[in-house]
Design an enzyme around this catalytic site. Structure first.
Site: not given
Ligand code: PRP
Length: 190
Positions: A135, A47-48, A163, A107, A156-157, A103-104, A169
């Site tokens: 990242k 969902k990001g 989220d 990582d 951790f963003v 993608e958001d 979000r």
């Protein structure tokens, strides 16, 4: 339950809304050039990706198609479970289509690695990845990213689709918890 403003006191801003908007415009112009005369389906990873998907698409001036895939890997609140699950599939086949994945964040790379393996079995004409954030310090699996909005340090963003336990979000900017991570109220004590 705390107000959003009270939670925001724990969040250090990292990327402003204006910076995100400017980057969306630049990436959209680049993608318009790169996919000119190509039949492209833009696949957002839920969902990001939702805010990034909506803002970037307005800057891609092509007769593109939209589709979505649901993938989830986060078992605990801040750490990847290492196991990627397909939670919802594409609405149409992508064989013989140019696929642009949005993608958001990339990582550990586990989600994108899983997705690229999945996409290859579906015979698209091409697959490229565009991620708003990368990242690299947290990488477990290397995945080639074709377009990146911002390279960020190992925080951790949250915000702009990202989220913490499904919350934050809806912040229009991206930030991180610099120190203490606040306790989240549950519905029972709301
Ligand atoms: C987040 C994010 C990416 C993935 C990146 O998704 O949207 O898909 O983690 O992490 P990785 O590179 O370590 O695999 P999440 O599983 O939290 O689902 P969400 O998009 O619904 O928040």
């Amino acid at each position: 339950m705390k107000s959003l403003e009270q939670y925001e006191e724990f969040i250090t801003p990292l990327i402003t809304e204006a910076e995100i908007m400017a980057r969306c415009a630049a990436l959209g112009a680049q993608l318009t050039e790169d996919y000119r005369d190509k039949d492209v389906v833009v696949v957002g990873i839920l969902k990001g990706v939702i805010p990034f998907y909506a803002d970037l698409l307005k800057h891609i001036r092509l007769p593109l198609c939209c589709d979505f895939l649901g993938l989830s890997s986060y078992g605990s609140r801040t750490e990847t479970s290492g196991v990627v699950r397909l939670t919802s599939d594409l609405s149409k086949p992508v064989n013989n289509r140019h696929v642009l994945i949005l993608e958001d964040i990339v990582d550990s790379g586990l989600t994108m690695n899983f997705l690229m393996d999945t996409m290859r079995t579906r015979n698209p004409k091409s697959v490229k990845i565009c991620s708003l954030l990368h990242k690299p310090d947290n990488e477990i699996v290397h995945v080639n990213l074709d377009y990146v909005g911002f390279v960020i340090p190992n925080h951790f963003v949250v915000g702009y689709g990202l989220d913490y336990d499904e919350r934050f979000r809806n912040l229009p900017y991206i930030g991180y918890f610099a120190g203490e991570v606040p306790e989240l109220s549950t519905r029972a004590d709301a």
